[in-house]
Design an enzyme around this catalytic site. Structure first.
Site, PDB file in Angstrom:
ATOM      1  N   THR A 104     -28.881  14.804  11.136  1.00 40.95           N
ATOM      2  CA  THR A 104     -27.540  15.106  11.619  1.00 40.95           C
ATOM      3  C   THR A 104     -26.464  14.571  10.678  1.00 40.95           C
ATOM      4  O   THR A 104     -26.685  13.594   9.986  1.00 40.95           O
ATOM      5  CB  THR A 104     -27.389  14.449  13.007  1.00 40.95           C
ATOM      6  OG1 THR A 104     -28.330  15.054  13.863  1.00 40.95           O
ATOM      7  CG2 THR A 104     -26.009  14.588  13.562  1.00 40.95           C
ATOM      8  N   GLY A 144     -30.502  10.516  14.995  1.00 39.82           N
ATOM      9  CA  GLY A 144     -31.804   9.931  15.298  1.00 39.82           C
ATOM     10  C   GLY A 144     -32.589  10.798  16.257  1.00 39.82           C
ATOM     11  O   GLY A 144     -32.306  11.991  16.402  1.00 39.82           O
TER      12      GLY A 144
HETATM   13  N1  ASP Z   1     -30.160  13.702  16.630  1.00 42.49           N
HETATM   14  C1  ASP Z   1     -30.549  14.986  16.123  1.00 42.49           C
HETATM   15  C2  ASP Z   1     -31.267  15.770  17.159  1.00 42.49           C
HETATM   16  O1  ASP Z   1     -32.038  15.196  17.897  1.00 42.49           O
HETATM   17  C3  ASP Z   1     -31.459  14.907  14.982  1.00 42.49           C
HETATM   18  C4  ASP Z   1     -30.913  14.178  13.831  1.00 42.49           C
HETATM   19  O2  ASP Z   1     -30.157  13.220  13.964  1.00 42.49           O
HETATM   20  O3  ASP Z   1     -31.295  14.572  12.748  1.00 42.49           O
HETATM   21  O4  ASP Z   1     -31.101  16.975  17.187  1.00 42.49           O
END
Ligand code: ASP
Length: 322
Positions: free
Chosen positions: A189, A241
């Protein structure tokens, strides 16, 4: 008067097994540095925090190094489904979109929801129809693909059929880890938080989600309070995360709530969420946050997080590892 500050992240994760001081590391640092400078210019000109975080996340979406917009990870169907949210700390106005497949800049769609709709959250076709009605740029789904992400997805499909992969045992996979953080064990993200010269806070988060995710799966990123939150009286927060865990602890809002109800400082609140509450349920990742005094904190419980901040009158701070 507060010195305007912008902080950004490009995901948290495990260290790559590739040589650390690689050309790729230089590229990641340069991208973070360039985006900080470009988006902070909004604040330097007296612009608002909301404009600044929207601009920062737009640039992060355009950068194929990060898992949002161009360069988003693949779903189990070999497509891309994107999620984004934005929140204005002055008014608590918020906008979010999820499962969108054709909006070039999901964060701008979230912003359009915030500004031009009575609602907060649109998904799938409704979100796309709304974005279209707002004149936002639409693209074919394959616009978001990059050869690196396709390879990463095929590797995961072969090694872990049917699993959405964030944090598998990388030793089992012959990953081509040319990036500083292992692309297979990284949460991708992107996000931004800012405080402007008037003391207003804002936060934005955008993601392609997790590699090989099931169609329709939504993580924390577009959920106000989980992956994105801003309130002038406390803090602006953007997370990255294991989304399911961040939703369960209502991570972004919990930072603000701990400040509000328990009187914790920004740093204490963020530490508690990242190193206690998330860890207790095996949640991995981190967050960036800024409070109403312009303090910045960027804790993570993984080996690294692409991150940086720029305070007016200072040089950008950019870091990847602990
Ligand atoms: N938090 C994001 C999700 O679960 C993934 C990420 O942070 O890459 O979609």
């Amino acid at each position: 008067m507060v010195k305007p500050v912008l902080a950004i992240h490009g995901g948290a994760g495990a260290l790559s097994r590739a040589v650390m001081s690689s050309e790729a590391e230089r590229q990641y640092r340069a991208a973070l540095d360039g985006i900080l400078r470009a988006a902070h210019a909004v604040l330097a000109k007296g612009g608002g925090a909301l404009d600044c975080v929207a601009q920062a996340v737009c640039l992060l979406e355009d950068c194929p190094l990060f898992n949002a917009g161009k360069g988003a990870v693949f779903t189990s169907a070999g497509t891309h489904e994107l999620d984004a949210a934005i929140m204005d700390g002055a008014s608590l106005n918020s906008g979010a979109v999820a499962n969108v497949e054709h909006i070039k800049h999901p964060v701008l769609a979230a912003r359009a929801v915030l500004e031009h709709s009575n609602h907060v959250f649109f998904v799938s076709r409704g979100a796309e129809d709304f974005a279209l009605s707002q004149g936002l740029e639409m693209v074919e789904n394959h616009y978001f693909s990059t050869p690196q992400r396709r390879e990463q997805w095929l590797r995961v499909v072969n090694e872990f059929p049917g699993q959405a992969v964030l944090d598998h045992d990388a030793a089992r996979v012959q990953a081509q880890a040319e990036a500083p953080l292992d692309p297979d064990r990284k949460f991708g993200t992107v996000g931004a938080v800012a405080i402007d010269v008037r003391g207003n806070l804002a936060a934005a988060t955008s993601t392609g989600g997790v590699t090989n995710k099931q169609i329709g799966r939504v993580g924390d990123a577009p959920i106000i309070g989980a992956g994105c939150y801003a309130a002038n009286r406390t803090a602006a927060v953007s997370t990255t995360g294991t989304g399911e865990m961040f939703i369960r602890v209502v991570a972004a809002y919990d930072v603000a709530a701990l400040m509000d109800y328990a009187g914790l400082s920004l740093e204490q609140a963020a530490e508690k969420v990242v190193h206690e509450k998330l860890v207790a349920i095996q949640g991995q990742g981190g967050l960036i946050a800024v409070d109403g005094k312009g303090n910045v904190t960027m804790p993570f419980n993984t080996e690294g997080m692409y991150r940086g901040y720029l305070r007016q009158g200072e040089e950008p701070f950019v870091a990847i590892y602990r």
